[in-house]
Design an enzyme around this catalytic site. Structure first.
Site, PDB file in Angstrom:
ATOM      1  N   SER A 141     -15.657  37.848   8.185  1.00 56.81           N
ATOM      2  CA  SER A 141     -16.571  37.692   7.031  1.00 56.81           C
ATOM      3  C   SER A 141     -16.678  36.221   6.677  1.00 56.81           C
ATOM      4  O   SER A 141     -15.714  35.465   6.839  1.00 56.81           O
ATOM      5  CB  SER A 141     -16.032  38.446   5.820  1.00 56.81           C
ATOM      6  OG  SER A 141     -14.903  37.774   5.282  1.00 56.81           O
ATOM      7  N   ASP A 142     -17.844  35.779   6.208  1.00 57.62           N
ATOM      8  CA  ASP A 142     -17.870  34.475   5.566  1.00 57.62           C
ATOM      9  C   ASP A 142     -16.910  34.579   4.383  1.00 57.62           C
ATOM     10  O   ASP A 142     -16.601  35.679   3.894  1.00 57.62           O
ATOM     11  CB  ASP A 142     -19.282  34.071   5.139  1.00 57.62           C
ATOM     12  CG  ASP A 142     -19.377  32.555   4.911  1.00 57.62           C
ATOM     13  OD1 ASP A 142     -18.314  31.897   4.797  1.00 57.62           O
ATOM     14  OD2 ASP A 142     -20.499  32.026   4.836  1.00 57.62           O
ATOM     15  N   TRP A 143     -16.449  33.434   3.922  1.00 56.44           N
ATOM     16  CA  TRP A 143     -15.356  33.440   2.939  1.00 56.44           C
ATOM     17  C   TRP A 143     -15.787  34.104   1.623  1.00 56.44           C
ATOM     18  O   TRP A 143     -16.561  33.549   0.857  1.00 56.44           O
ATOM     19  CB  TRP A 143     -14.866  32.009   2.728  1.00 56.44           C
ATOM     20  CG  TRP A 143     -13.732  31.603   3.638  1.00 56.44           C
ATOM     21  CD1 TRP A 143     -12.562  31.006   3.246  1.00 56.44           C
ATOM     22  CD2 TRP A 143     -13.618  31.768   5.061  1.00 56.44           C
ATOM     23  NE1 TRP A 143     -11.739  30.806   4.335  1.00 56.44           N
ATOM     24  CE2 TRP A 143     -12.354  31.263   5.456  1.00 56.44           C
ATOM     25  CE3 TRP A 143     -14.426  32.314   6.048  1.00 56.44           C
ATOM     26  CZ2 TRP A 143     -11.907  31.274   6.772  1.00 56.44           C
ATOM     27  CZ3 TRP A 143     -13.987  32.333   7.367  1.00 56.44           C
ATOM     28  CH2 TRP A 143     -12.750  31.826   7.709  1.00 56.44           C
TER      29      TRP A 143
END
Ligand code: BGC
Length: 757
Positions: free
Chosen positions: A228-230
């Site tokens: 996931s993106d952060w």
């Protein structure tokens, strides 16, 4: 590592735990089973390894490293070998620093010049972007280090990036916003792909089964992990089912507990979890088995590489003969960026450069005086600074203005509101050009700017955000040690209002309709024949090139064949140089709205003076196809396609045509409301319509078809035919004078559908 064996020994909690990070930059390990924690760090154009205070916004410092040119600059090189070389250097740095995965390349499409993060992305063109991203990945991974191709998908703006819904029709999604990722996945085989924050057509990328599993894995063959993106995780368990493997950075155990609970209450099949765990362990194993203990690298060597790469990316936009400069000339370097260049962007990609080499640092024995001209802290016209700059310009033979966008104007996290440079810099350019006709602009920026001064200066060198050695590389080009060979990887419109997304960008609250469809960048400007400041693919050289001998190995082909295209390019000047040969394809007639032309090949060719080389391209079905939503697949319409060889999208120098026959007919079902014209497109149907159409003197070779028809007055056969073409089948009843009835029409339809359906 025996992955399957390990999984069988893990508890449910351990397995769920593995699906999220242990902290900002580490995956979890399982100590009792000897599974270590591995580290990831930001890229894409340098290593941003944070030791202590972690953040994903570029606020706190990371270790000293090397900042290479940013994606926006790199793409202008049109040089896949070069970006691969940079990737390998990044891989070496990761080996030395114990980093398993470097988070990049950034590969989103430049839909609008306003996107704050365009500096990290490659292009408005999915083919160019995909080729650059794919080779970036190949380079890094050649060193046994993973990449994270990001941000998947359709993350083309920063405003409301965590909640915006990119609403994109299927054809546009496939042709523009996914093709860039598809190419990169197929070429580079990244170890990881990072899903974006935004929604795509109503579903968060992190929950999107269609994107993460059906398209990415099943269609494209991706075999790594999705991270996931952060902070991009929306609903953890549905996300896991959708194919979102690793949550970063972590949820403090909250989401891990949801996974455990879902397995226990039977709403999540443990096999789904096992598959994810298997992927994550495979990633860890990939890194461990390629780890080079004791690896090191030379920062200075990488600085020199950054300088070489930057020189290959710079785009010479204008030169009336003033460049290259004479090394003996007295030159005024004006503008703060000559001393403190803007060479990278703000946010998670921000590198703590071990060294920055500005033009002033690199000037050596050159006869150079300096005046700052403006301040970057605030956009205020400072008359004293301008007066000092004017004085310097007056006393020199040439003024070189180092200008562009300061950090405050563009960054990750927000979009620009306009396309203009700071007013204080435009005022400076006006003042200097008023006293010094020999003025050259060196432009630093991550995304296009308006250039109201373009006609007043004699030269413009676009260095984008060129990495920490940008100053030295700029002098290499300005003084002719390096012959510029960059070409624009995006169009530069005169004004932001010209951009096709202008009316819909950045959307209404979270609704972001991509209404311009496939007409992104030059696909739009060229279709509209709209003047642009500089077109896609444009860039000058200190030498000249001539093209000749365009040959196609066939004039007719089926869409399952490949076409080989050859073209010769010769250096007709007196300096060695490089030229990017660009191949575009145009569908000459189509039932679909298609762009005027699309880039389908490019080759960077190095040529000594007088030397000639041949560029060879192989085109397959995809070069001719559009994405058909009817068959949910790529489709070529039978017809002529122009093969265009250009210096840019607006400067086509050679052209030929190939006829491509489709091997696949789109299935059709005709009804009483289908038009006669739609049916007449099919030779099989024409035959079966003969009997009926003869009642109207249509569709036959009967000479009577040309005779005058009383009801249409002076009507010609063409008028008759045009009327009938747009007429639904049922309307034929009204004009047959009773010779045709509904049963006859239905019989005809049934026969045709039996053959074509
Ligand atoms: C960015 C990513 C980056 C991540 C980790 C996010 O805010 O969108 O590109 O890799 O942070 O820093």
């Amino acid at each position: 590592m025996n992955v399957k064996e390990l999984i069988s020994q893990m508890t449910l909690e351990e397995k769920a735990g593995l699906c999220s990070g242990s902290d900002f930059w580490h995956l979890k390990g399982v100590e009792r089973l000897g599974i270590p924690e591995i580290m990831v760090s930001d890229g894409p154009h340098g290593l941003r390894k944070q030791d202590l205070e972690a953040d994903h916004l570029g606020i706190n410092n990371s270790i000293k490293a090397v900042c290479f040119p940013t994606g926006a600059a790199l793409a202008c090189s049109f040089d896949t070998a070069l970006i691969q070389e940079m990737g390998a250097a990044l891989g070496e740095e990761c080996q030395a620093e114990g980093v398993a995965v470097i988070l990049g390349p950034g590969n989103n499409i430049k839909r609008s010049p306003l996107c704050g993060r365009n500096f990290e992305y490659f292009s408005e063109d999915p083919y160019l972007a995909g080729m650059m991203a794919g080779h970036h990945i190949l380079g890094v991974q050649s060193q046994g280090i993973g990449t994270s191709l990001k941000h998947f998908a359709a993350n083309s703006q920063e405003d409301r990036r965590m909640t915006a819904d990119s609403q994109i029709d299927e054809r546009t999604l496939r042709e523009i916003y996914l093709t860039n990722f598809e190419l990169a996945v197929k070429i580079g085989k990244p170890w990881t792909v990072m899903c974006s924050y935004n929604k795509v057509n109503g579903t968060y990328a992190a929950d999107n089964h269609r994107l993460l599993t059906e398209i990415l894995r099943d269609e494209w063959g991706f075999d790594g992990i999705v991270v996931s993106d952060w902070g991009a995780v929306n609903e953890r368990v549905p996300g896991l089912k959708a194919g979102m493997d690793l949550e970063m950075p972590a949820s403090g155990g909250v989401n891990d507990a949801l996974i455990v609970q879902a397995v226990q209450d039977g709403t999540l099949d443990e096999k789904v979890l096992d598959t994810t765990v298997e992927r994550i362990l495979t990633l860890i194993d990939r890194y461990l088995s390629h780890k080079k203990p004791g690896a090191s690298y030379s920062k200075e060597a990488h600085h020199q590489l950054a300088r070489k790469i930057a020189g290959q990316c710079m785009v010479l936009l204008k030169n009336d003969g003033i460049l290259p400069l004479d090394k003996k000339a007295k030159v005024a370097f004006i503008g703060k960026f000559a001393q403190a260049p803007r060479y990278q962007g703000g946010g998670s990609s921000h590198i703590n450069s071990f060294r920055v080499e500005s033009a002033m640092d690199a000037k050596g024995d050159l006869d150079v005086i300096y005046a700052p001209g403006y301040d970057t802290a605030a956009d205020v016209v400072d008359e004293a600074l301008i007066a000092e700059a004017v004085e310097a310009a007056r006393t020199a033979q040439v003024a070189v203005l180092f200008v562009g966008l300061p950090d405050a104007f563009e960054s990750e996290g927000f979009d620009r509101k306009h396309m203009d440079m700071p007013a204080c810099q435009n005022a400076l350019i006006d003042a200097v050009t008023a006293v010094q006709p020999n003025t050259v602009v060196v432009l630093h920026h991550g995304s296009p700017v308006t250039m109201p001064w373009a006609d007043k200066v004699r030269g413009i060198l676009d260095v984008y955000l060129g990495g920490q050695a940008v100053g030295a590389a700029t002098l290499d080009v300005l003084y002719g040690d390096v012959n510029p060979s960059g070409k624009l990887a995006e169009s530069v419109p005169y004004q932001v209002e010209d951009n096709p997304s202008y009316l819909f960008y950045p959307g209404e609250v979270d609704d972001v309709p991509y209404r311009e469809g496939v007409f992104v960048g030059y696909r739009y400007y060229d279709a509209k024949k709209m003047p642009v400041r500089y077109p896609f693919g444009y860039g000058l050289s200190y030498t000249t090139f001539e093209y000749s001998g365009l040959t196609l190995d066939k004039k007719e082909m089926e869409d399952t064949d490949t076409l080989t295209v050859r073209v010769k390019v010769k250096n007709t000047g007196s300096r060695a140089g490089k030229e990017t040969v660009q191949l575009y394809v145009r569908d000459c007639q189509s039932t679909m709205r298609r762009p005027d032309k699309e880039l389908k090949g490019f080759a960077k060719v190095e040529l000594a003076p007088g030397e000639e080389k041949e560029a060879v391209f192989t085109l397959d079905k995809r070069a001719f196809a559009y994405y058909s939503t009817r068959i949910q697949d790529w489709h070529v319409e039978t017809g002529d396609f122009a093969i265009l060889i250009g210096r840019s999208s607006r400067d086509i120098v050679l052209e030929d045509t190939v006829r491509v026959r489709s091997t696949r007919r789109l299935p059709v079902t005709f009804t009483m409301t289908s038009t006669v014209g739609d049916m007449l497109q099919y030779p099989e149907a024409v035959e079966m319509m003969q009997d009926i159409l003869s009642a109207y003197k249509l569709g036959s070779n009967d000479d009577n078809a040309d005779s005058e028809n009383g009801t249409l007055g002076e009507g010609t056969a063409e008028m008759m035919e045009a009327m009938f073409r747009n007429m639904p089948v049922r309307s034929l009843l009204s004009f047959s004078g009773g010779t045709v009835d509904r049963a006859m029409l239905q019989e005809m339809l049934d026969k045709i559908n039996a053959v074509l359906g």
